[in-house]
Enzyme design. Structure first.
Site, PDB file in Angstrom:
ATOM      1  CG  ASN A 203      10.139 -33.848  51.183  1.00 54.88           C
ATOM      2  OD1 ASN A 203       9.057 -34.317  50.833  1.00 54.88           O
ATOM      3  ND2 ASN A 203      10.894 -34.425  52.085  1.00 54.88           N
TER       4      ASN A 203
ATOM      5  CG  ASP B 231       1.430 -39.152  47.313  1.00 54.68           C
ATOM      6  OD1 ASP B 231       1.905 -38.055  46.958  1.00 54.68           O
ATOM      7  OD2 ASP B 231       1.823 -39.758  48.324  1.00 54.68           O
TER       8      ASP B 231
ATOM      9  CG  ASN C  31       7.073 -33.269  54.195  1.00 58.16           C
ATOM     10  OD1 ASN C  31       6.499 -32.627  55.078  1.00 58.16           O
ATOM     11  ND2 ASN C  31       7.780 -34.346  54.461  1.00 58.16           N
TER      12      ASN C  31
ATOM     13  CE1 TYR D  80      12.499 -42.214  45.309  1.00 61.84           C
ATOM     14  CE2 TYR D  80      13.943 -41.106  43.757  1.00 61.84           C
ATOM     15  CZ  TYR D  80      13.687 -41.571  45.020  1.00 61.84           C
ATOM     16  OH  TYR D  80      14.612 -41.394  46.021  1.00 61.84           O
TER      17      TYR D  80
ATOM     18  CG  HIS E 262       5.712 -39.927  47.251  1.00 62.39           C
ATOM     19  ND1 HIS E 262       4.634 -39.413  47.951  1.00 62.39           N
ATOM     20  CD2 HIS E 262       6.802 -39.277  47.763  1.00 62.39           C
ATOM     21  CE1 HIS E 262       5.053 -38.511  48.829  1.00 62.39           C
ATOM     22  NE2 HIS E 262       6.361 -38.406  48.729  1.00 62.39           N
TER      23      HIS E 262
END
Length: 195
Positions: A67, A92, A113, A14, A19
């Site tokens: 989340n 983001d 979320n 990631y 994100h």
């Protein structure tokens, strides 16, 4: 003390994705101001304490995945007795063009979320948010896949400008007040609209 929270997902897969712009900015701040981030299993987060412009801060990168970001942040805020308005979040924002930023307080999650999780675990929404534009996916590409993609080759050189701009807005928030910081940040139009 202020709690400065960057939202993102842990793990090398990631890193440098849209994100994770919140993580990227917290790393930038830590590097620029000599604050060491350390993985703290009791908080489920990377945490660093130090000073920004003479004021005490705790930098946080939740490791609970986007989340569930509020789980880590809520624990840290309660332990250090940090009021929700003293929590500043960087995340983001699909609804802003790449490089545009907006500074807000006491607004809804807008479908994010990670922000919704913060509201749930902080018991309110009156934290301060830097919404960092990553743009919408081109064509019919799904938003979920787009935010988990890495910045393009053309976008990478612009990231440093965006991070410096965010730091300028944060410094105004610290040295002046929210309204003055909002006047600067909310006038941004995105990299595509700047010369």
């Amino acid at each position: 003390m202020r709690l400065l929270v960057g939202l993102g997902n842990p793990g090398v897969e990631y890193e440098l994705t849209r994100h994770n712009i919140g993580f990227i900015f917290v790393d930038y701040l830590a590097d620029r101001h000599g604050i060491a981030l350390k993985k703290e299993t009791k908080w489920d987060a990377e945490v660093g304490r130090g000073l920004l412009w003479g004021q005490p801060v705790t930098l946080v990168k939740p490791l609970t995945f986007m989340n569930r970001s509020g789980l880590a942040v809520g624990k840290i805020a309660r332990f250090f007795q940090i009021a929700t308005p003293d929590v500043v979040v960087f995340h983001d924002e699909l609804d802003l063009p790449f490089g545009a930023c907006r500074l807000a307080q006491n607004r809804g999650a807008g479908g994010h979320n990670g922000v919704r999780s913060l509201m749930d675990h902080l018991g309110g929404r009156d934290f301060i948010r830097f919404r960092i534009g990553v743009g919408r996916p081109p064509g019919a590409k799904a938003a979920a896949g787009f935010v988990l993609s890495r910045f393009s080759t053309a976008e990478f050189p612009e990231l440093e400008k965006i991070l410096a701009f965010l730091e300028e807005g944060l410094e105004l928030l610290f040295r002046r007040d929210l309204k003055i910081a909002m006047n600067l940040v909310n006038a941004s139009v995105g990299i595509a609209g700047q010369e």
